[in-house]
Design a protein around this motif. Sequence first.
Motif, PDB file in Angstrom:
ATOM      1  N   HIS A  80       0.826  -1.207   0.000  1.00 29.91           N
ATOM      2  CA  HIS A  80       0.000   0.000   0.000  1.00 29.91           C
ATOM      3  C   HIS A  80       0.863   1.260   0.000  1.00 29.91           C
ATOM      4  O   HIS A  80       1.963   1.282   0.553  1.00 29.91           O
ATOM      5  CB  HIS A  80      -0.935   0.015   1.213  1.00 29.91           C
ATOM      6  N   ASP A  91       6.514   1.685   5.785  1.00 25.43           N
ATOM      7  CA  ASP A  91       5.344   0.824   5.930  1.00 25.43           C
ATOM      8  C   ASP A  91       4.502   0.942   4.661  1.00 25.43           C
ATOM      9  O   ASP A  91       3.901   1.970   4.410  1.00 25.43           O
ATOM     10  CB  ASP A  91       4.549   1.278   7.164  1.00 25.43           C
ATOM     11  N   GLY A  92       4.479  -0.128   3.867  1.00 22.45           N
ATOM     12  CA  GLY A  92       3.704  -0.129   2.629  1.00 22.45           C
ATOM     13  C   GLY A  92       4.509   0.342   1.446  1.00 22.45           C
ATOM     14  O   GLY A  92       4.789  -0.415   0.521  1.00 22.45           O
ATOM     15  N   GLU A 125      -5.003   0.927   2.566  1.00 23.33           N
ATOM     16  CA  GLU A 125      -4.803  -0.247   3.428  1.00 23.33           C
ATOM     17  C   GLU A 125      -5.047   0.135   4.874  1.00 23.33           C
ATOM     18  O   GLU A 125      -5.700  -0.571   5.622  1.00 23.33           O
ATOM     19  CB  GLU A 125      -3.373  -0.785   3.262  1.00 23.33           C
ATOM     20  N   GLU A 126      -4.532   1.295   5.257  1.00 27.46           N
ATOM     21  CA  GLU A 126      -4.542   1.687   6.668  1.00 27.46           C
ATOM     22  C   GLU A 126      -5.922   2.106   7.161  1.00 27.46           C
ATOM     23  O   GLU A 126      -6.208   2.039   8.348  1.00 27.46           O
ATOM     24  CB  GLU A 126      -3.551   2.845   6.902  1.00 27.46           C
ATOM     25  N   HIS A 189       7.306  -6.329   2.961  1.00 30.77           N
ATOM     26  CA  HIS A 189       6.825  -5.345   3.936  1.00 30.77           C
ATOM     27  C   HIS A 189       7.792  -5.325   5.110  1.00 30.77           C
ATOM     28  O   HIS A 189       8.393  -6.344   5.425  1.00 30.77           O
ATOM     29  CB  HIS A 189       5.422  -5.763   4.418  1.00 30.77           C
ATOM     30  N   GLN A 192       7.500  -4.733  11.203  1.00 30.23           N
ATOM     31  CA  GLN A 192       6.682  -4.043  12.220  1.00 30.23           C
ATOM     32  C   GLN A 192       6.702  -4.795  13.548  1.00 30.23           C
ATOM     33  O   GLN A 192       5.710  -4.785  14.284  1.00 30.23           O
ATOM     34  CB  GLN A 192       5.231  -3.866  11.746  1.00 30.23           C
ATOM     35  N   HIS A 355      -2.267  -7.267   6.566  1.00 31.54           N
ATOM     36  CA  HIS A 355      -1.647  -6.747   5.343  1.00 31.54           C
ATOM     37  C   HIS A 355      -2.587  -7.003   4.173  1.00 31.54           C
ATOM     38  O   HIS A 355      -3.472  -7.850   4.253  1.00 31.54           O
ATOM     39  CB  HIS A 355      -0.311  -7.443   5.085  1.00 31.54           C
TER      40      HIS A 355
HETATM   41 ZN   LIG Z   1       1.583  -1.696   6.000  1.00 29.15          ZN
END
Ligand SMILES: [Zn+2]
Length: 407
Positions: A80, A91-92, A125-126, A189, A192, A355
């Motif tokens: 994303h 992130d993404g 996505e978020e 990815h 995290q 995800h």
């Molecule tokens: Zn992500």
Amino acid sequence: MTQSLGAIAVSRCDLFKQPPYSEAAGALTRRFLTPAHKAALERLTGWMREAGMSTRLDAAGTLIGRYEGTGAATVLIGSHIDSVRDAGAYDGALGVMLGLGVVEDLARQGKRLPFAIEILAFGDEEGSRFHASMTGSRYRAGTLTGDPTTLLDEDGISMGEAMRGFGLDPAALCQPPPRGDVRLYLEAHIEQGPVLQAENLPLGIVTGIAAQTRLAVTLIGMANHAGTTPMGLRRDALAAAAEAVLLVERIATREGIVGTVGALSVAPGVGNVIPGLVSFSVDLRAPLAGPRDAAEQEFRDGLAALCARRGIGQEVKTVQQLAPCLCDETAQRLLAESIAAQGGRPFALASGAGHDAMSMAALCPVAMLFIRCRDGVSHNPAEHVTPEDVDAAARVMLGFLERLAAR
Ligand SMILES: [Zn+2]
């Protein structure tokens, strides 16, 4: 000296930290259908075309760059491009940049694989703007249910309105795209989480993504004077909520289950008034649906009991329920072979975070590659990866595609 694939991917993510690719200067926020999202897609489109890809935007605002192969099948690589508020750069976006870099490398070599590659940059996505997460991947997989276009952002703008402003037709969202001859979806990815750093490894092969349930709980007590209402005659919604939060924590001590109350609001929220109304979120995750559902039931039963004892009314709404996703075993093996071929140690781990691969699992087999991030920090400007680790990921992805092509 030419830059490594890893260094290029990292520098592109870093470029995207600032306006016009962020909604504001000094912090990265790139929410769905904002001008920052548009600017990011325009820049990505430019890079994709330079690499000889054709580009299109689907009904859900996903940018798709296609690199033709010699056969009819397609392999999807994506992640994303939207972010949370005050986000980290990787992130993404890193997964999108890695996919792009892999295709650029193939194009430079003039190499065509027996399948086309499509790079997907999902726009939502978020769920940081409309509270409907994974809109892009759920649309692509044909599992988008309900009508998210009526959802409002904090300024009262509906998703449908924002889509029109972006040049999209909201009505087209209810028409799922043709499934096509899709062989696999691959997503790289950042982890995290702190596991890869603890293992001293740059990369991890994801075995699956946890089952997740999100609940919205409302407790109804009675607001009253903090001085004149005796303790025995109170119906304090916040005291009940405090018990409920500890109940979640207790349930989550069980193996494999994690539980979080991350948001809580109190009304009227005044120091000398007994809280009459409290709403809070509950997030429960487990590797499999069974234990997750058992944990949810235990929470509902425990909540009902404590509310009955305290004379509190309660309402529990399911906001989201995501099935666990298992990554394709053959793909996991091919990733392991590619890591070993680069001199690395293949290491498998589960993902506690959701995800796009989760939604894509409804369309095709999925594979995920995790990249070590410093101290496991994400959703934070301190998010950090090294170009060396990212380069290792790019090499493994190329090796993976070659192995997939040879099958
Ligand atoms: Zn992500």
